[in-house]
Design a protein around this motif. Structure first.
Motif, PDB file in Angstrom:
ATOM      1  N   GLY A  62       0.807  -1.210   0.000  1.00  0.00           N
ATOM      2  CA  GLY A  62       0.000   0.000   0.000  1.00  0.00           C
ATOM      3  C   GLY A  62       0.841   1.262   0.000  1.00  0.00           C
ATOM      4  N   GLY A  63       2.018   1.173  -0.652  1.00  0.00           N
ATOM      5  CA  GLY A  63       2.905   2.330  -0.720  1.00  0.00           C
ATOM      6  C   GLY A  63       3.796   2.505   0.484  1.00  0.00           C
ATOM      7  N   VAL A  64       3.656   1.637   1.489  1.00  0.00           N
ATOM      8  CA  VAL A  64       4.476   1.739   2.702  1.00  0.00           C
ATOM      9  C   VAL A  64       5.631   0.744   2.599  1.00  0.00           C
ATOM     10  CG1 VAL A  64       4.519   1.525   5.205  1.00  0.00           C
ATOM     11  CG2 VAL A  64       2.474   2.413   4.051  1.00  0.00           C
ATOM     12  N   ALA A  65       6.864   1.253   2.655  1.00  0.00           N
ATOM     13  CA  ALA A  65       8.050   0.406   2.543  1.00  0.00           C
ATOM     14  C   ALA A  65       8.159  -0.539   3.740  1.00  0.00           C
ATOM     15  CB  ALA A  65       9.302   1.268   2.429  1.00  0.00           C
ATOM     16  N   GLN A  66       8.557  -1.770   3.460  1.00  0.00           N
ATOM     17  CA  GLN A  66       8.725  -2.778   4.498  1.00  0.00           C
ATOM     18  C   GLN A  66      10.207  -3.087   4.685  1.00  0.00           C
ATOM     19  OE1 GLN A  66       5.737  -4.145   5.996  1.00  0.00           O
ATOM     20  NE2 GLN A  66       4.970  -2.379   4.845  1.00  0.00           N
ATOM     21  N   THR A  67      10.531  -3.612   5.871  1.00  0.00           N
ATOM     22  CA  THR A  67      11.894  -4.075   6.096  1.00  0.00           C
ATOM     23  C   THR A  67      12.111  -5.378   5.344  1.00  0.00           C
ATOM     24  OG1 THR A  67      11.314  -5.356   8.045  1.00  0.00           O
ATOM     25  CG2 THR A  67      11.919  -3.038   8.400  1.00  0.00           C
ATOM     26  N   VAL A  68      13.379  -5.785   5.224  1.00  0.00           N
ATOM     27  CA  VAL A  68      13.680  -7.040   4.538  1.00  0.00           C
ATOM     28  C   VAL A  68      13.051  -8.213   5.283  1.00  0.00           C
ATOM     29  CG1 VAL A  68      15.509  -8.590   3.766  1.00  0.00           C
ATOM     30  CG2 VAL A  68      15.812  -6.105   3.570  1.00  0.00           C
ATOM     31  N   LYS A  69      13.142  -8.185   6.602  1.00  0.00           N
ATOM     32  CA  LYS A  69      12.553  -9.269   7.402  1.00  0.00           C
ATOM     33  C   LYS A  69      11.054  -9.366   7.151  1.00  0.00           C
ATOM     34  CE  LYS A  69      15.793  -9.493  11.286  1.00  0.00           C
ATOM     35  NZ  LYS A  69      15.942  -9.383  12.753  1.00  0.00           N
ATOM     36  N   ALA A  70      10.391  -8.241   7.191  1.00  0.00           N
ATOM     37  CA  ALA A  70       8.937  -8.239   6.988  1.00  0.00           C
ATOM     38  C   ALA A  70       8.583  -8.725   5.597  1.00  0.00           C
ATOM     39  CB  ALA A  70       8.376  -6.838   7.224  1.00  0.00           C
ATOM     40  N   ALA A  71       9.379  -8.360   4.600  1.00  0.00           N
ATOM     41  CA  ALA A  71       9.096  -8.762   3.221  1.00  0.00           C
ATOM     42  C   ALA A  71       9.236 -10.269   3.047  1.00  0.00           C
ATOM     43  CB  ALA A  71      10.035  -8.028   2.265  1.00  0.00           C
ATOM     44  N   PHE A  72      10.279 -10.858   3.656  1.00  0.00           N
ATOM     45  CA  PHE A  72      10.493 -12.296   3.505  1.00  0.00           C
ATOM     46  C   PHE A  72       9.451 -13.109   4.267  1.00  0.00           C
ATOM     47  CE2 PHE A  72      14.382 -11.373   1.389  1.00  0.00           C
ATOM     48  CZ  PHE A  72      14.740 -12.528   0.708  1.00  0.00           C
ATOM     49  N   LYS A  73       8.765 -12.483   5.200  1.00  0.00           N
ATOM     50  CA  LYS A  73       7.707 -13.163   5.925  1.00  0.00           C
ATOM     51  C   LYS A  73       6.352 -13.008   5.244  1.00  0.00           C
ATOM     52  CE  LYS A  73       9.862 -12.654  10.491  1.00  0.00           C
ATOM     53  NZ  LYS A  73       9.694 -12.101  11.861  1.00  0.00           N
ATOM     54  N   ASN A  74       6.325 -12.244   4.150  1.00  0.00           N
ATOM     55  CA  ASN A  74       5.081 -11.967   3.435  1.00  0.00           C
ATOM     56  C   ASN A  74       5.171 -12.594   2.044  1.00  0.00           C
ATOM     57  OD1 ASN A  74       2.964 -10.803   1.917  1.00  0.00           O
ATOM     58  ND2 ASN A  74       2.972  -8.962   3.189  1.00  0.00           N
ATOM     59  N   THR A  75       4.381 -13.651   1.787  1.00  0.00           N
ATOM     60  CA  THR A  75       4.478 -14.359   0.508  1.00  0.00           C
ATOM     61  C   THR A  75       3.962 -13.533  -0.663  1.00  0.00           C
ATOM     62  OG1 THR A  75       2.368 -15.454   1.006  1.00  0.00           O
ATOM     63  CG2 THR A  75       4.385 -16.667   1.535  1.00  0.00           C
ATOM     64  N   ASP A  76       3.303 -12.405  -0.395  1.00  0.00           N
ATOM     65  CA  ASP A  76       2.905 -11.522  -1.492  1.00  0.00           C
ATOM     66  C   ASP A  76       4.105 -10.751  -2.033  1.00  0.00           C
ATOM     67  OD1 ASP A  76       0.233 -12.256  -1.472  1.00  0.00           O
ATOM     68  OD2 ASP A  76      -0.310 -10.718   0.004  1.00  0.00           O
ATOM     69  N   LEU A  77       5.130 -10.589  -1.184  1.00  0.00           N
ATOM     70  CA  LEU A  77       6.316  -9.843  -1.596  1.00  0.00           C
ATOM     71  C   LEU A  77       7.470 -10.768  -1.981  1.00  0.00           C
ATOM     72  CD1 LEU A  77       6.301  -6.990   1.091  1.00  0.00           C
ATOM     73  CD2 LEU A  77       5.421  -6.924  -1.245  1.00  0.00           C
TER      74      LEU A  77
ATOM     75  N   ASP B 189      11.589 -16.798  10.323  1.00  0.00           N
ATOM     76  CA  ASP B 189      12.854 -16.427  10.950  1.00  0.00           C
ATOM     77  C   ASP B 189      13.827 -15.923   9.898  1.00  0.00           C
ATOM     78  OD1 ASP B 189      12.673 -17.662  13.907  1.00  0.00           O
ATOM     79  OD2 ASP B 189      11.648 -18.965  12.469  1.00  0.00           O
ATOM     80  N   VAL B 190      14.184 -14.652   9.991  1.00  0.00           N
ATOM     81  CA  VAL B 190      15.066 -14.002   9.039  1.00  0.00           C
ATOM     82  C   VAL B 190      16.188 -13.320   9.810  1.00  0.00           C
ATOM     83  CG1 VAL B 190      15.217 -12.395   7.107  1.00  0.00           C
ATOM     84  CG2 VAL B 190      13.061 -13.566   7.567  1.00  0.00           C
ATOM     85  N   SER B 191      17.433 -13.544   9.384  1.00  0.00           N
ATOM     86  CA  SER B 191      18.563 -12.936  10.093  1.00  0.00           C
ATOM     87  C   SER B 191      19.734 -12.769   9.139  1.00  0.00           C
ATOM     88  CB  SER B 191      18.979 -13.807  11.286  1.00  0.00           C
ATOM     89  OG  SER B 191      19.390 -15.090  10.845  1.00  0.00           O
ATOM     90  N   ASP B 192      20.813 -12.184   9.655  1.00  0.00           N
ATOM     91  CA  ASP B 192      22.062 -12.015   8.901  1.00  0.00           C
ATOM     92  C   ASP B 192      21.819 -11.409   7.524  1.00  0.00           C
ATOM     93  OD1 ASP B 192      23.298 -13.145  11.059  1.00  0.00           O
ATOM     94  OD2 ASP B 192      23.479 -15.129  10.173  1.00  0.00           O
ATOM     95  N   ILE B 193      21.110 -10.294   7.483  1.00  0.00           N
ATOM     96  CA  ILE B 193      20.802  -9.628   6.213  1.00  0.00           C
ATOM     97  C   ILE B 193      21.989  -8.744   5.833  1.00  0.00           C
ATOM     98  CG2 ILE B 193      19.200  -8.105   5.025  1.00  0.00           C
ATOM     99  CD1 ILE B 193      17.144  -8.888   7.210  1.00  0.00           C
TER     100      ILE B 193
END
Length: 898
Positions: A817-832, A846-850
């Motif tokens: 919706g135009g709001v930028a997400q963090t890398v962790k949040a994006a990898f937890k969202n299958t739409d992204l 679980d996302v780490s070591d980015i």
């Protein structure tokens, strides 16, 4: 006057008669000839020449024949008027045939002679062959031979029948196994033989063509042996961008010979040319430009009385499917598809249609919205089509049924999945095995709705061989208890409404019996009287290569030095297990069982010293492992070499409790004992005569040991212990390692915590490879005898964890919706971000070591991301590192480290 004229006339007439006779003979002779005055004959062939004489010849006979070059052609009389010319080799020769003839049948008629000739051109026979240069196993090709003369007989042979066979007469070649073969065509023309070779390469399979059918599917034609073919065998590359499109699955196309459908993780809709590679061959295909030309639905026939999912589709001008949309989609924005459903009977339940009886129908109007509006504000230019969905007899729906035997529900859609259809006969103390079932639509390759599993029940086809708990299924994870009764092949029957719809073959096989025993080493060297344990690890397996529990270990003495009194009065053939220490699946023993050290004060007499010496030498043992269920004991031989120990340190060496560790995580949960069994413990040992006489313990003038662990590249992964130079204690590196009493303990795999409840998380602290360990310490510090000691050794980590990993980031845009997400949040969202492991979409929590870089103008360059993925068919989670190497738009880079 008149009489003078008469005399003159008579004289002229007589003169004409006299001159006419020779003229007639000459004319007749000039018209005689051979049937061929010139001819081409192939070496090895013959040609018959016949004398062609005029009718005035009353008798004709060949009297002599000759050739100008016998090396080229020979000639032989075969009949009154015939000769046979035999071609020998390439060249030209003049054949002369002498004939005699008469022009009168009178007894005293004059005989004439005539030489007739023919120019013979001899050519060597020729043969040329053509065929396909490569074929696949099980396929054929025709070797075609063109020969001159055409009458020459051709036969065919192969250089290796194990690679390809050939029909000796027809030249049809059949591929048998991979390799190169030579097919020889032999043409025999009389006594002359010529040969020609055709080299053919036999491939396991041959890629013939590829064509896109859906945005993420390609139909390929493959000839040959396609058994065991898997998704990772294929590589698809965008020829413009050189990006690789990962293949998710491959399956045979129904009712189409040699055709298979490849499904990819991401779509191909850029109108580019792509290259498909398989088995060393490649072909190109072009993909859709993504322009919608028509709408459709996924099926127009559903089973009566069964709620069935129906999807809307869009296709391009070439009928390539561009998208699937849920039937209840209500988004009518540009590029979206909506549906209107009209029913007279039945109902719509979200994405499903239910039609109660055979013949019932539903009208589905599908609209693709172009986002174009007229001046009146109404949408215009949409693509619309109405389809009729009809209910048919459920038995006519083509379904595929599968069964797998195991202790837990398998990962049916995983790439690694392989059904087990063997039911082992159980021992009394063992529980029943479980059978699990999976049902899918053959055409769409999609599993039936879970709610429909309850329509199916299972039972045994032969209770004298297999017992099956008769029950209705709930879903593909329903555990149905099965128990083998007698060995043999049988079936599990699947019923629907008391009608058999499938019979699934299973085999009842023998009970597990211990059949192999492996030792991690077969010999050790032990220093006499040293209190340093040497261990041997045992692995017991059954006839199916499955590991079995070791319920007891015995060690029997087979042989020892003739004068040795080690093990007291124990004789060869008797057990000495009381001298060995058993821990789990290991048996260990120290030098204390073989006497005392040379410097032991108890050696006060020569007899005592000699008795101690007699205990040195080679001892042979039988190591036995028993599994109580199968009541089977297996044996292996183990040798111990006992050497002299004067407590005089000759050298230092690294002592590993094990040098090979496998960190692969399977479907079973790893217990604390399992993890401890994978630890590598390293000591510095004092050595004499090849045996460890003690473990290094620093004295007041000695330093502690500093251990350094490096990978194969030479990178320092960890350094722990007291630094030799400074005396400071160091502990660095990501590898979990620590020193306990001067021994290094490395933990290649450890447990961790994760976000998904009920899951078991593991960290792989070392990748697969060989690691070098260096130990350094100083003896007699700050004295004239100060000595720096370095010991080096190595251990190996194996990791066969499934590596089938891919990901899809549709637009490289991490915003909602135009709001930028963090890398962790994006990898937890299958739409992204969609991450696939072993062919299954992952629920990343679980996302780490980015790793990456925040960009000044917004967004970020993401290099790598560590996530945990699920081991198919289990609750186990393992870490994988995803290499992104891409700029992400609208990304909030707060969780990125440089």
């Amino acid at each position: 006057m008149k009489s003078s004229k008469k005399v003159l006339a008579f004289a002229l007439a007589a003169a004409m008669v006299v001159t006419a006779v020779p003229a007639t003979n000459a004319q007749a002779a000039s018209t005689a000839k051979l049937s061929a005055t010139k001819a081409t004959v192939y070496a090895g062939s013959t040609k018959t020449l016949t004398v062609k004489a005029p009718k005035s010849w009353k008798s004709v006979k060949v009297t002599k024949v000759s050739t100008s070059k016998k090396s080229v052609a020979t000639v032989k009389k075969t009949a009154t008027k015939k000769v046979k010319v035999t071609a020998v080799k390439a060249g030209t020769a003049k054949v002369t045939v002498k004939v005699t003839y008469k022009t009168s049948t009178k007894k005293n008629a004059k005989t004439y002679t005539k030489n007739l000739t023919s120019k013979i051109t001899v050519k060597n026979p020729t043969i040329k062959v053509t065929s396909d240069s490569e074929i696949a196993i099980g396929t054929t090709t025709q070797v075609k031979a063109t020969v001159k003369p055409s009458t020459a007989k051709v036969t065919y042979t192969t250089s290796d029948e194990k690679i390809a066979t050939v029909d000796a007469t027809s030249g049809v070649v059949t591929g048998v196994a991979t390799g190169d073969v030579t097919i020889t065509a032999t043409a025999k023309n009389g006594k002359k033989t010529v040969k020609a070779d055709q080299k053919i390469s036999v491939k396991k399979a041959i890629l013939k063509s590829a064509a896109q059918t859906e945005y993420n599917k390609v139909d390929v034609v493959i000839l040959g042996d396609t058994k065991g073919m898997k998704a990772s065998d294929f590589k698809i590359t965008n020829n413009a961008t050189h990006a690789t499109v990962v293949v998710k699955a491959v399956k045979a196309k129904k009712n189409v010979t040699d055709t298979f459908t490849l499904e990819t993780y991401s779509g191909m809709t850029d109108a580019k040319e792509y290259t498909l590679e398989f088995a060393g061959a490649s072909t190109t295909f072009s993909v859709t430009d993504g322009t919608v030309a028509e709408v459709g639905i996924s099926t127009q026939e559903i089973a009566a009385g069964t709620a069935t999912e129906v999807k809307m589709t869009t296709v391009d001008k070439n009928n390539v499917v561009l998208s699937y949309e849920k039937l209840d989609n209500s988004d009518s924005s540009k590029g979206k598809t909506t549906a209107e459903v009209k029913l007279t009977k039945g109902y719509q339940d979200g994405t499903k249609l239910y039609l109660p009886a055979v013949g019932d129908t539903a009208e589905v109007k599908v609209t693709y919205h172009t986002g174009t509006f007229g001046t009146d504000g109404k949408e215009a230019g949409n693509l619309e089509h109405t389809f009729t969905v009809k209910a048919i007899d459920p038995s006519l729906i083509d379904l595929t049924y599968a069964v797998s035997i195991g202790s837990a529900a398998p990962a049916w859609t995983a790439e690694s999945f392989k059904a087990n259809t063997n039911v082992k006969l159980s021992y009394t103390s063992e529980g029943a095995r479980n059978a699990y079932f999976y049902i899918k639509n053959t055409d769409t390759n999609v599993e039936i709705d879970p709610s429909n599993y309850s329509d199916y029940s299972v039972e045994s086809a032969d209770k004298s061989k297999l017992l099956v708990t008769e029950t209705n299924l709930t879903n593909h994870s329903t555990a149905v208890a099965v128990k083998g009764v007698a060995e043999g092949s049988t079936y599990i029957i699947i019923k629907k409404a008391d009608k058999v719809v499938a019979s699934l073959p299973v085999s009842v096989v023998a009970k597990s019996v211990a059949t192999s025993l492996d030792l991690d080493k077969t010999s050790v060297t032990i220093a006499q009287g040293a209190n340093v344990a040497e261990a041997v690890k045992l692995t017991l397996k059954d006839q199916y290569s499955d590991k079995m529990d070791i319920d007891s270990i015995d060690v029997t003495l087979l042989g020892k030095p003739s004068k040795s009194t080690a093990f007291g009065t124990t004789k060869p053939g008797e057990s000495v297990k009381t001298y060995f220490t058993r821990t789990s699946n290991t048996a260990s023993i120290s030098g204390l069982a073989f006497g005392v050290a040379e410097t032991d004060p108890s050696l006060t007499t020569d007899a005592a010293k000699q008795a101690n010496i007699d205990k040195r030498g080679t001892y042979t043992f039988k190591v036995s492992a028993k599994n109580n269920l199968s009541n089977k004991t297996l044996d292996r031989t183990f040798v111990i070499n006992v050497v002299k120990n004067t407590n005089s340190v000759k050298a230092y060496s690294l002592k590993f409790d094990q040098t090979d560790v496998d960190t692969t995580v399977g479907t079973s949960t790893l217990t604390t004992a399992d993890l401890a069994d994978k630890e590598v413990t390293i000591n510095v040992a004092k050595m004499e005569n090849g045996g460890a006489i003690d473990l290094y313990t620093p004295g007041v003038r000695d330093s502690n040991v500093e251990y350094t662990v490096k990978n194969a590249k030479g990178d320092v992964l960890v350094k722990v212990g007291k630094d030799v130079a400074t005396g400071d204690v160091k502990t660095n590196g990501a590898v979990q390692a620590n020193i306990v009493n001067n021994q290094l303990v490395i933990r290649p795999i450890t447990t961790t915590t994760g976000a998904i409840s009920g899951k078991d998380y593991y960290d792989k602290n070392l990748e697969a490879g060989t690691y070098t360990v260096t130990a350094k310490f100083t003896l007699n510090k700050n004295t004239a005898k100060e000595e720096a000691v370095t010991c080096v050794g190595s251990f190996t980590i194996a990791d066969t964890q499934k590596k089938s990993l891919s990901y899809e980031i549709p637009n490289y845009d991490f915003s909602i919706g135009g709001v930028a997400q963090t890398v962790k949040a994006a990898f937890k969202n299958t739409d992204l971000v969609k991450v696939y492991y072993d062919g299954e979409l992952q629920n990343i929590q679980d996302v780490s070591d980015i790793k990456g870089t925040a960009l000044a103008n917004g967004g970020a360059y993401v290099k790598t991301v560590k996530v945990y993925v699920n081991v198919s068919g289990s609750n186990n989670m393992v870490p994988v590192t995803i290499t992104v190497d891409h700029v992400i738009n609208n990304c909030l880079p707060t969780d990125i480290s440089e």
